[in-house]
Design a protein around this motif. Structure first.
Motif, PDB file in Angstrom:
ATOM      1  N   LYS A   1      38.335  52.757  33.395  1.00 43.57           N
ATOM      2  CA  LYS A   1      37.956  53.718  34.433  1.00 43.57           C
ATOM      3  C   LYS A   1      38.222  55.157  33.960  1.00 43.57           C
ATOM      4  N   GLU A  16      32.911  41.446  41.915  1.00 40.78           N
ATOM      5  CA  GLU A  16      34.112  42.252  42.140  1.00 40.78           C
ATOM      6  C   GLU A  16      34.180  42.635  43.619  1.00 40.78           C
ATOM      7  N   HIS A  39      28.849  49.356  39.205  1.00 42.98           N
ATOM      8  CA  HIS A  39      30.238  49.175  39.662  1.00 42.98           C
ATOM      9  C   HIS A  39      30.389  49.699  41.096  1.00 42.98           C
ATOM     10  N   GLY A  42      41.751  47.402  42.882  1.00 36.78           N
ATOM     11  CA  GLY A  42      42.795  48.423  42.965  1.00 36.78           C
ATOM     12  C   GLY A  42      43.759  48.252  44.120  1.00 36.78           C
ATOM     13  N   SER A  87      41.971  43.239  40.985  1.00 32.28           N
ATOM     14  CA  SER A  87      43.425  43.009  40.950  1.00 32.28           C
ATOM     15  C   SER A  87      43.859  41.827  40.093  1.00 32.28           C
TER      16      SER A  87
HETATM   17  O1  PGH Z   1      37.233  47.599  39.117  1.00 35.65           O
HETATM   18  C1  PGH Z   1      37.650  46.648  38.489  1.00 35.65           C
HETATM   19  C2  PGH Z   1      38.936  45.949  38.856  1.00 35.65           C
HETATM   20  O2  PGH Z   1      39.960  46.909  38.970  1.00 35.65           O
HETATM   21  P1  PGH Z   1      41.476  46.393  39.241  1.00 35.65           P
HETATM   22  O3  PGH Z   1      41.743  45.281  38.240  1.00 35.65           O
HETATM   23  O4  PGH Z   1      42.336  47.592  39.015  1.00 35.65           O
HETATM   24  O5  PGH Z   1      41.494  45.888  40.660  1.00 35.65           O
HETATM   25  N1  PGH Z   1      36.995  46.221  37.427  1.00 35.65           N
HETATM   26  O6  PGH Z   1      35.808  46.800  37.059  1.00 35.65           O
END
Ligand code: PGH
Length: 263
Positions: free
Chosen positions: A12, A180, A96, A186, A226
């Motif tokens: 990110k 996701e 995303h 997050g 997560s």
């Molecule tokens: O966005 C995410 C997952 O983020 P986290 O693992 O921090 O939840 N992957 O593209």
């Protein structure tokens, strides 16, 4: 057919060049399963792509976190597919949820641009199609919000997001589909193995009905939200979880533990 496990690390908008060198140093020294067992791809911010590409071990892949929907030009701030090809960056993450929600990227995104001389209706789908057409491999992201899950529309949402991609692509060989759930990204609230398996199964069924049995059997459907070194094993044990797209934990040494789930 066995699907090679896929572990992506989405860094990110994080890090400095020193941080990048440290993380790459840990990755380069790590003992991981062979490439035909686990495919590892890391995705730094744009500005660190050349640095990571130059330092990272050759058995790990590199992905951009986004790219523009067409050939480059007067699109200030955008990064073109051609630039990624020029830098030998083989992968790109598209659709995303952080871009869908924060930057209003969606399945249907009406943008009018004099250069495009058209409306781009299927923004995410168009991005996937154009990236594939130029030889990139794509991690295509879908996922529902907590409100959508609580209202029972999870599958309707992720199916629509997948449809918007499927309508634009014929060949799925170079696509990894990432489920996701927005409510897990997050937040520390990882989906349970059963929740992940349920949606992955439904996505594979959707692919079977809409793109055919071969695509459904071969496309890797990975989970993100997560994931960490403690919860990854149970998730990886699910038959339709073919890997992960890891955010926060990909910046930590535990990312290597996550690549070892399937051994
Ligand atoms: O966005 C995410 C997952 O983020 P986290 O693992 O921090 O939840 N992957 O593209």
């Amino acid at each position: 057919m066995a699907r090679t496990f896929f572990v992506g690390g989405n860094w990110k908008c994080n890090g400095t060049s020193d941080d990048v060198k440290k993380i790459v140093g840990v990755l380069n020294g790590a003992e991981v399963p062979p490439e035909d067992v686990v495919e590892v791809v890391v995705s730094p911010p744009y500005v660190f792509l050349p640095l990571v590409k130059s330092l990272l071990r050759s058995d790990f892949g590199v992905a951009a976190q986004n790219c523009w929907v067409r050939k480059g030009g007067a699109f200030t701030g955008e990064i073109s597919v051609e630039m990624l090809v020029n830098l030998n960056i083989p992968w790109v993450i598209l659709g995303h949820s952080e871009r869908r929600l924060l930057l209003n990227e969606s399945n249907e995104c009406y943008i009018w641009n004099i250069q495009l001389l058209c409306f781009s209706l299927q923004f995410v789908g168009d991005k996937v199609a154009y990236a594939l057409s130029q030889g990139l491999k794509v991690i295509a992201c879908v996922g529902e919000t907590l409100e959508q899950r609580e209202s029972g529309s999870t599958m309707a949402v992720v199916a629509a997001q997948t449809k918007a991609i499927a309508e634009r692509v014929l060949n799925w060989d170079n696509i990894v589909l990432a489920y996701e759930p927005v409510w897990a990204i997050g937040t520390g609230k990882v989906a349970t193995p059963a929740q992940a398996q349920e949606v992955h199964t439904e996505l594979r069924k959707w692919l079977h009905e809409n793109t055919g049995p071969e695509v459904a059997a071969s496309v890797r459907i990975i989970y993100g939200g997560s994931v960490n070194g403690k919860n990854c094993k149970e998730l990886a044990a699910q038959p339709d979880v073919d890997g992960f797209l890891v955010g926060g934990a990909s910046l930590k040494p535990e990312f290597i533990d996550i690549t070892r789930d399937r051994i």
